[in-house]
Design an enzyme around this catalytic site. Structure first.
Site, PDB file in Angstrom:
ATOM      1  N   LYS A 134       1.115  10.327  -2.017  1.00 32.84           N
ATOM      2  CA  LYS A 134       0.130   9.654  -1.145  1.00 32.84           C
ATOM      3  C   LYS A 134       0.814   8.323  -0.524  1.00 32.84           C
ATOM      4  CE  LYS A 134      -2.768   7.829  -4.735  1.00 32.84           C
ATOM      5  NZ  LYS A 134      -3.832   8.274  -5.753  1.00 32.84           N
ATOM      6  N   ARG A 190     -16.971   7.577  -7.985  1.00 33.34           N
ATOM      7  CA  ARG A 190     -16.193   7.630  -6.634  1.00 33.34           C
ATOM      8  C   ARG A 190     -16.268   9.138  -5.975  1.00 33.34           C
ATOM      9  NH1 ARG A 190     -10.290   5.760  -6.317  1.00 33.34           N
ATOM     10  NH2 ARG A 190     -10.170   7.823  -6.994  1.00 33.34           N
ATOM     11  N   TYR A 241       3.932 -23.702   7.329  1.00 35.15           N
ATOM     12  CA  TYR A 241       2.490 -23.901   7.922  1.00 35.15           C
ATOM     13  C   TYR A 241       1.542 -24.653   6.852  1.00 35.15           C
ATOM     14  CZ  TYR A 241       3.831 -20.447  11.489  1.00 35.15           C
ATOM     15  OH  TYR A 241       4.735 -20.113  12.589  1.00 35.15           O
ATOM     16  N   MET A 285       5.221 -15.234   8.785  1.00 39.80           N
ATOM     17  CA  MET A 285       5.382 -13.521   9.353  1.00 39.80           C
ATOM     18  C   MET A 285       6.783 -13.227   8.902  1.00 39.80           C
ATOM     19  SD  MET A 285       4.576 -11.951  12.742  1.00 39.80           S
ATOM     20  CE  MET A 285       2.852 -12.388  13.161  1.00 39.80           C
TER      21      MET A 285
HETATM   22  C1  PLP Z   1      -3.285   8.079  -7.012  1.00 42.70           C
HETATM   23  C2  PLP Z   1      -3.922   9.083  -8.089  1.00 42.70           C
HETATM   24  C3  PLP Z   1      -3.155   9.381  -9.036  1.00 42.70           C
HETATM   25  C4  PLP Z   1      -2.155   8.462  -9.701  1.00 42.70           C
HETATM   26  O1  PLP Z   1      -2.095   7.343 -10.295  1.00 42.70           O
HETATM   27  P1  PLP Z   1      -1.013   6.355 -10.567  1.00 42.70           P
HETATM   28  O2  PLP Z   1      -1.876   5.298 -11.383  1.00 42.70           O
HETATM   29  O3  PLP Z   1      -0.388   5.866  -9.456  1.00 42.70           O
HETATM   30  O4  PLP Z   1      -0.280   7.214 -11.579  1.00 42.70           O
HETATM   31  C5  PLP Z   1      -3.800  10.237 -10.010  1.00 42.70           C
HETATM   32  N1  PLP Z   1      -4.785  10.975  -9.611  1.00 42.70           N
HETATM   33  C6  PLP Z   1      -5.459  10.703  -8.693  1.00 42.70           C
HETATM   34  C7  PLP Z   1      -6.684  11.486  -8.202  1.00 42.70           C
HETATM   35  C8  PLP Z   1      -5.134   9.690  -7.524  1.00 42.70           C
HETATM   36  O5  PLP Z   1      -5.679   9.527  -6.686  1.00 42.70           O
END
Ligand code: PLP
Length: 357
Positions: free
Chosen positions: A35, A130, A254, A302
């Site tokens: 992802k 969640r 800055y 930046m």
């Molecule tokens: C992102 C995610 C993972 C992986 O988590 P890591 O901590 O990066 O290993 C596993 N399961 C779900 C549902 C996730 O959203």
């Protein structure tokens, strides 16, 4: 010529880190999480480096479809399932697995015209609060899905809230509750993210879902990637492009956050938040320059950041710089920027030159 700021993706590190997952969880299949553009590494590089994985997880259906077009034949799991009923024909056509975490999705499946039954991963909320069904909904959901006749395989999953904290009882509670509610159901099970793969072997089950460890960063605040024998995949590199002798009392950048306590050499590096380097990096954040780490001074802008070169007088224009990667871990930088390595990796922009090696 472009700026000398580069993201280098070391493909062979993916294979090494995947082997580490398999060493920790030898009996489990591996769903590699790709992802957020493969945690900022670029999808193509990740798919290539992780081609021995048993499946891939993404949140985006367009990405999943493009993965099929790139020849991915393994499982592809949509981690949030479908959002709208009109996605179901594409899910069916591309043979995507879907997470089902909400009643609205069960209804979508019941009402869809599906010829080729789907593989669903039913998500159970065991304490993350969640996504996922409450534990007492589980049996009813399973029955409805089975009765629909539109499901060919069901995998049961949950997600840990605090698997990175090995002293915290939350994970054991979640694990116990998940095992209890799923005990009567003969179906593959999946619980473990990277922290659980390393720290909670009882949670490995049928499918593990590593993300961060595949990219060579640590899921733990107090254990480094190096200690875990993980190899960083992303190298964020640049060069020194200017060295200023700033007089005592001179303010850097800055807002003049850093005031020079003496006349001192200050190195300028063409890396800024426009490249994904965190603006929240405090004075003292390590930056590797030609063989040693020196402290960042002044606000990151930046396009540029500045470092204290007092301890490193031999640095020249053109000296190599690493913001994170081989010599300096992204997790160390993250600690100085009040965040975690995950966020820094994901936030790298497409401005640096991008090379896959
Ligand atoms: C992102 C995610 C993972 C992986 O988590 P890591 O901590 O990066 O290993 C596993 N399961 C779900 C549902 C996730 O959203």
């Amino acid at each position: 010529m472009s700026r000398p700021t580069k993201i280098i993706i070391n493909t062979s590190a993916f294979a090494h880190n995947l082997q580490r997952v398999k060493a920790y969880a030898p009996k489990s299949l591996v769903l590699a999480m790709v992802k957020a553009n493969a945690y900022g590494h670029g999808l193509d590089a990740a798919l290539n480096g992780l081609r021995e994985a048993d499946g891939f997880g993404t949140d985006e259906i367009d990405i999943a479809v493009s993965m099929r077009a790139r020849g991915v034949h393994q499982k592809i799991l949509l981690m949030e399932g479908m959002f709208f009923p009109d996605e179901i024909p594409l899910i069916e056509k591309e043979q995507l697995d879907v997470v089902i975490h909400h009643l609205a999705q069960v209804e979508m499946i019941e009402q869809a015209a599906i010829r080729d039954p789907l593989t669903v991963w039913v998500k159970i909320n065991t304490g993350m609060n969640r996504l996922g069904f409450a534990m007492d909904q589980m049996m009813g959901i399973r029955e409805r899905l089975q009765r629909s006749g539109k499901i060919k395989e069901m995998i049961l999953m949950t997600h840990f809230a605090s698997a990175d904290r090995l002293q915290d009882p939350t994970t054991l509670n979640q694990l116990t509750q998940f095992m209890q509610v799923t005990l009567p159901i003969l179906a593959p099970k999946s619980l473990a993210n990277s922290a659980a793969i390393i720290g909670w072997p009882d949670s490995h089950a049928d499918w593990v879902r590593p993300g961060i460890m595949l990219y060579g960063a640590s899921p733990f605040a107090d254990k480094s990637a190096h200690e875990l024998n993980l190899v960083p995949v992303m190298l964020f590199q640049s060069q020194i492009v200017a060295i200023q002798m700033v007089p005592k009392g001179g303010a850097i950048g800055y807002g003049g956050r850093y005031i020079c306590p003496e006349t001192m050499p200050v190195g300028v590096i063409p890396v800024g938040y426009g490249d994904g380097y965190p603006r929240t990096a405090a004075d003292g954040t390590p930056v590797w320059v030609d063989g040693q780490c020196v402290p960042l001074i002044g606000h990151v802008s930046m396009d540029r950041l500045t470092v204290d070169l007092r301890t490193h007088p031999q640095v020249k224009i053109g000296s190599p710089v690493e913001c994170w990667g081989k010599h300096l871990s992204v997790d160390d930088v993250a600690k100085h920027a009040q965040t975690i390595g995950y966020e820094l990796l994901c936030r790298v922009t497409d401005r640096p030159q991008y090379h896959i090696i």
